[in-house]
Motif scaffolding. Structure first.
Motif, PDB file in Angstrom:
ATOM      1  N   LYS A  74      -1.665  41.220  82.130  1.00 58.64           N
ATOM      2  CA  LYS A  74      -1.733  40.037  81.272  1.00 58.64           C
ATOM      3  C   LYS A  74      -1.147  40.355  79.903  1.00 58.64           C
ATOM      4  O   LYS A  74      -1.636  41.240  79.206  1.00 58.64           O
ATOM      5  N   PRO A  75      -0.094  39.652  79.495  1.00 60.48           N
ATOM      6  CA  PRO A  75       0.514  39.943  78.189  1.00 60.48           C
ATOM      7  C   PRO A  75      -0.283  39.319  77.054  1.00 60.48           C
ATOM      8  O   PRO A  75      -1.082  38.395  77.247  1.00 60.48           O
ATOM      9  N   ILE A  76      -0.057  39.833  75.853  1.00 65.29           N
ATOM     10  CA  ILE A  76      -0.621  39.236  74.648  1.00 65.29           C
ATOM     11  C   ILE A  76       0.537  38.904  73.711  1.00 65.29           C
ATOM     12  O   ILE A  76       1.639  39.465  73.831  1.00 65.29           O
ATOM     13  N   PRO A  77       0.340  37.958  72.769  1.00 69.91           N
ATOM     14  CA  PRO A  77       1.454  37.506  71.920  1.00 69.91           C
ATOM     15  C   PRO A  77       2.148  38.614  71.141  1.00 69.91           C
ATOM     16  O   PRO A  77       3.335  38.510  70.837  1.00 69.91           O
ATOM     17  N   SER A  78       1.431  39.691  70.813  1.00 69.29           N
ATOM     18  CA  SER A  78       2.046  40.749  70.003  1.00 69.29           C
ATOM     19  C   SER A  78       2.943  41.673  70.821  1.00 69.29           C
ATOM     20  O   SER A  78       3.687  42.473  70.244  1.00 69.29           O
ATOM     21  N   ASP A  79       2.897  41.601  72.142  1.00 68.69           N
ATOM     22  CA  ASP A  79       3.761  42.439  72.980  1.00 68.69           C
ATOM     23  C   ASP A  79       5.212  41.980  72.866  1.00 68.69           C
ATOM     24  O   ASP A  79       5.496  40.775  72.819  1.00 68.69           O
ATOM     25  N   SER A  80       6.112  42.943  72.867  1.00 68.66           N
ATOM     26  CA  SER A  80       7.540  42.649  72.723  1.00 68.66           C
ATOM     27  C   SER A  80       8.317  43.175  73.922  1.00 68.66           C
ATOM     28  O   SER A  80       7.923  44.169  74.530  1.00 68.66           O
ATOM     29  N   PRO A  81       9.425  42.523  74.257  1.00 70.47           N
ATOM     30  CA  PRO A  81      10.299  43.092  75.296  1.00 70.47           C
ATOM     31  C   PRO A  81      11.037  44.309  74.757  1.00 70.47           C
ATOM     32  O   PRO A  81      11.216  44.457  73.545  1.00 70.47           O
ATOM     33  N   ILE A  82      11.467  45.181  75.638  1.00 67.56           N
ATOM     34  CA  ILE A  82      12.245  46.352  75.224  1.00 67.56           C
ATOM     35  C   ILE A  82      13.588  45.892  74.676  1.00 67.56           C
ATOM     36  O   ILE A  82      14.268  45.061  75.271  1.00 67.56           O
ATOM     37  N   SER A  83      13.950  46.416  73.536  1.00 66.99           N
ATOM     38  CA  SER A  83      15.242  46.076  72.925  1.00 66.99           C
ATOM     39  C   SER A  83      15.722  47.273  72.127  1.00 66.99           C
ATOM     40  O   SER A  83      14.935  48.139  71.734  1.00 66.99           O
ATOM     41  N   HIS A  84      17.027  47.330  71.891  1.00 69.49           N
ATOM     42  CA  HIS A  84      17.578  48.388  71.047  1.00 69.49           C
ATOM     43  C   HIS A  84      17.047  48.215  69.629  1.00 69.49           C
ATOM     44  O   HIS A  84      17.001  47.096  69.100  1.00 69.49           O
ATOM     45  N   VAL A  85      16.662  49.316  69.014  1.00 67.78           N
ATOM     46  CA  VAL A  85      16.045  49.238  67.694  1.00 67.78           C
ATOM     47  C   VAL A  85      16.997  48.645  66.664  1.00 67.78           C
ATOM     48  O   VAL A  85      16.556  48.025  65.686  1.00 67.78           O
ATOM     49  N   LEU A  86      18.305  48.783  66.868  1.00 69.50           N
ATOM     50  CA  LEU A  86      19.294  48.227  65.943  1.00 69.50           C
ATOM     51  C   LEU A  86      20.036  47.038  66.536  1.00 69.50           C
ATOM     52  O   LEU A  86      21.116  46.672  66.060  1.00 69.50           O
ATOM     53  N   GLY A  87      19.487  46.433  67.574  1.00 72.58           N
ATOM     54  CA  GLY A  87      20.068  45.230  68.129  1.00 72.58           C
ATOM     55  C   GLY A  87      21.219  45.490  69.078  1.00 72.58           C
ATOM     56  O   GLY A  87      21.573  46.639  69.370  1.00 72.58           O
ATOM     57  N   PRO A  88      21.855  44.426  69.571  1.00 74.54           N
ATOM     58  CA  PRO A  88      22.959  44.566  70.534  1.00 74.54           C
ATOM     59  C   PRO A  88      24.144  45.354  69.979  1.00 74.54           C
ATOM     60  O   PRO A  88      24.802  46.074  70.706  1.00 74.54           O
ATOM     61  N   ASN A  89      24.427  45.199  68.679  1.00 71.34           N
ATOM     62  CA  ASN A  89      25.529  45.940  68.053  1.00 71.34           C
ATOM     63  C   ASN A  89      25.003  47.220  67.415  1.00 71.34           C
ATOM     64  O   ASN A  89      25.255  47.521  66.239  1.00 71.34           O
ATOM     65  N   SER A  90      24.262  47.996  68.188  1.00 71.66           N
ATOM     66  CA  SER A  90      23.551  49.148  67.644  1.00 71.66           C
ATOM     67  C   SER A  90      24.492  50.218  67.096  1.00 71.66           C
ATOM     68  O   SER A  90      24.186  50.849  66.082  1.00 71.66           O
ATOM     69  N   TRP A  91      25.644  50.428  67.747  1.00 69.45           N
ATOM     70  CA  TRP A  91      26.553  51.463  67.258  1.00 69.45           C
ATOM     71  C   TRP A  91      27.108  51.104  65.889  1.00 69.45           C
ATOM     72  O   TRP A  91      27.219  51.965  65.002  1.00 69.45           O
ATOM     73  N   LEU A  92      27.448  49.831  65.708  1.00 74.25           N
ATOM     74  CA  LEU A  92      27.985  49.406  64.418  1.00 74.25           C
ATOM     75  C   LEU A  92      26.934  49.555  63.321  1.00 74.25           C
ATOM     76  O   LEU A  92      27.220  50.012  62.208  1.00 74.25           O
TER      77      LEU A  92
END
Length: 699
Positions: free
Chosen positions: A520-538
């Motif tokens: 059961k999820p709670i509102p504070s749970d987040s999906p996995i994502s790159h810490v610097l977003g999709p353009n992480s290398w830039l």
């Protein structure tokens, strides 16, 4: 098209420019011990770069620190452009020429499988250290005579002191490369086709060399001081010059890390290894207090990139990740399925580091991802086999009837190879033992997606998997994701040869049902994502550039307004320890500020996607914390691909030599003996069409 051609030219230009800068940086290390550098080049460089803003350390920043950080920024731009262009694997004539060099060349016990490329660079690295040590020592010993001794020292004491001093200096050179392999988000590794998990062994090798040289440095001086009755020098902490006691403390921290990293200790008492390895913080602090900030600039690039990576990992680990479900297999393995941002893409065989607070609030453990971001854009899965104390505790929590409705999970990653090298082969042979099948599951899922969506032919796959018991056959269920989607695998040439070594036939108890638990999820749970977003290398390139510029500005202000009026660039007045700690403080402050700003900016975009995920209605058929029974036999779509052998082991030599495709990639994952056997067959010369691809997850 013209745009893609232009982009390839730009990428080639960046790589060529990076190679030129890196070769120039290496050349400085090579000529540094020579009289030409010390008597002609160095004075000119000192006079040209020493200023009222950076002092004497300005020379070392320009020569040793700036080039590598500049390469790191250019590498980030290169990887961003390559990702945008859809460049997924290396090809062309050059890669074909280098294939022979990438084959296993040596199988050396604890060193594992070594290719010709790795052996060449290892010998070049050792040659650099031997060259520097011999040149420095020869220049010093040639001026020593019996008349040059003082304070009652004998000639052997003077010589031992010089040997000890230059051992430490050469260890300093080796330490300049120590931190590069452990910066998981650094652009330097993927720029040359390496991944962080595959580079750990280089960190181990360099670590052994560094500690051997530093130990010789420290204990050599202890012997000299004990012989001359001056052991009190161990407690000296002078205002001007490096602190000897700080050097001793750094050596003690290094020895503790070195001893607990012995493979037998690390594998049996992983917690001890994990916790003591955090002494690297004290090691760096005492190290800079011992050698001084100017000499510290020689190893600063690796430390700087590692600190950037470490703080970004810290920020990512603060998020609580949404765990969707867990599949419990009869073999006491479990597949954890997490919610993932659609913009979070990764390559097959990538890894994540996971912390489950229900098991331990401090321990982080690496696991291979078994899902494909192409086939499953909104989920990420890992497989955990019940083996050590931590995994046993996790399995007991999940298998208990009173297991919690939610697990407190944090994740760092994903980290993985920058390209899909396996796509360049006409066929693939993947050999696994036990849970070593995990990275191959991600490859097969990726090939399933490509066989359905792309017109180009995907490589044919032969999966040779060995299991101890019949219950472990349920691992083959994980070849397909949990989504319940029906897959037509007719377009994928897949053949599975499964071997059960201990059981002579299918054991009835092995037909236990696979259980799936939904959380059961709670509102504070987040999906996995790159810490610097999709353009992480830039963004990573921007973080490195802005933080280093900010550090130079703060250093210039400090030196010009406070230190220079006191010492006037003499390095003989201002307190070394204060100067070193101020530099280290500025580095940490600039990295912290830049990383935090970049993460907060990208978090705005992630929050929009998080709201969309939270607003989604979950299927009514999902029952939280309720077992869903699924038969433990593989899905019907892959039954025809499986051939099970009981009571025998695979004849790997025969099976590999029977592969007739002209360009066959061979991968092995599992026990060390299995990997070495496969590598030995591929390098035997009996079949020129076999190309071994090393996959190593030995931490």
């Amino acid at each position: 098209s013209s745009s893609s051609l232009y982009l390839r030219v730009v990428l080639s230009g960046i790589k060529l420019f990076v190679c030129i800068i890196f070769l120039g940086w290496l050349m400085i290390w090579v000529i540094m011990p020579t009289n030409t550098y010390n008597k002609e080049w160095s004075p000119k460089l000192q006079s040209a770069t020493t200023s009222t803003y950076f002092g004497s350390q300005g020379t070392n920043i320009l020569i040793y620190t700036f080039p590598i950080l500049f390469i790191a920024v250019l590498g980030c731009i290169y990887l961003h452009l390559a990702k945008q262009s859809g460049h997924t694997y290396h090809g062309g004539p050059l890669s074909k020429v280098l294939q022979a060099w990438r084959r296993p060349f040596l199988l050396m016990g604890p060193l594992g499988v070594i290719s010709a490329v790795e052996l060449t660079f290892c010998l070049m690295f050792l040659a650099l250290l031997v060259w520097c040590f011999s040149m420095y020592l020869n220049n010093t010993l040639s001026h020593i005579s019996q008349n040059s001794t003082e304070n009652g020292e004998k000639l052997w004491m003077v010589k031992l002191g010089d040997v000890s001093y230059w051992s430490g200096f050469v260890g300093h050179i080796a330490a300049a490369f120590l931190f590069f392999p452990v910066a998981r988000m650094s652009s330097l590794l993927p720029l040359i086709g390496l991944s962080s998990e595959a580079s750990i062994k280089y960190h181990v090798w360099i670590g052994h060399i560094v500690m051997l040289l530093f130990s010789a440095h420290g204990f050599g001086f202890i012997i000299v001081w004990a012989a001359t009755g001056t052991l009190y020098k161990l407690l000296k902490w002078e205002a001007v010059g490096g602190s000897i006691i700080a050097g001793g403390l750094a050596l003690v921290c290094g020895l503790i890390m070195w001893i607990t990293a012995i493979p037998r200790i690390r594998r049996k008492i992983f917690e001890l290894f994990y916790y003591t390895h955090h002494l690297y913080i004290l090691f760096i602090v005492f190290y800079i207090l011992h050698v001084g900030v100017s000499a510290f600039c020689l190893i600063l690039p690796g430390v700087y990139l590692f600190l950037v990576d470490r703080f970004l990992r810290f920020l990512q680990s603060r998020q609580k990740i949404r765990l969707v479900s867990a599949r419990l297999l009869p073999s006491e393995a479990v597949e954890l399925n997490f919610s993932k941002s659609t913009g979070c893409c990764y390559s097959p065989t990538s890894t994540v580091f996971i912390k489950v607070a229900n098991c331990s609030s401090l321990q982080w453990h690496p696991f291979t991802i078994c899902s494909s971001s192409s086939l499953e854009p909104e989920s990420l899965s890992i497989i955990i086999k019940r083996e050590g104390n931590w995994t046993k505790n996790l399995y007991q929590i999940l298998s208990s009837p009173s297991s919690p409705q939610r697990l407190d999970v944090s994740i760092e990653g994903p980290y993985g190879p920058p390209s899909l090298d396996f796509l360049r082969y006409d066929s693939l042979v993947m050999v696994s033992g036990g849970s070593g099948i995990t990275p191959f599951i991600s490859i097969i899922r990726e090939l399933i997606h490509r066989s359905k969506t792309q017109r180009s032919r995907t490589p044919g796959v032969l999966l040779i998997c060995a299991f101890k018991t019949s219950a472990e056959l349920s691992m083959l269920n994980l070849l397909l994701p949990i989504s319940g989607q029906v897959f037509n695998l007719s377009s994928l040439e897949l053949r599975i040869e499964a071997y059960v070594t201990r059981d002579k036939a299918l054991i009835p108890n092995a037909q236990n049902l696979i259980r799936t638990k939904w959380f059961k999820p709670i509102p504070s749970d987040s999906p996995i994502s790159h810490v610097l977003g999709p353009n992480s290398w830039l963004w990573l390139g921007a973080v490195i550039a802005t933080s280093f510029i900010a550090f130079l500005v703060l250093l210039g202000i400090l030196t010009r307004c406070y230190i220079y009026p006191i010492d006037h660039n003499t390095d003989l007045v201002y307190n070394y320890s204060k100067k070193s700690m101020l530099n280290l403080l500025f580095i940490c402050v600039c990295i912290t500020a830049s990383c935090t700003a970049a993460v907060l900016w990208n978090k705005r975009g992630n929050s929009i996607e998080l709201k969309q995920i939270q607003s989604m209605d979950f299927p009514s058929s999902w029952s939280y914390n309720v077992d869903t029974e699924i038969e433990s036999v593989p899905h019907e779509s892959i039954i025809h691909s499986i051939n099970v052998h009981f009571g025998e082991r695979p004849d790997l030599k025969k099976m590999l030599l029977e592969c007739k495709e002209l360009n066959t990639g061979v991968m092995a994952s599992g026990p060390r003996r299995l990997r070495h056997e496969v590598a030995r067959i591929c390098s035997s010369g009996l079949a020129n069409n076999l190309h071994f691809e090393s996959i190593s997850f030995s931490w």
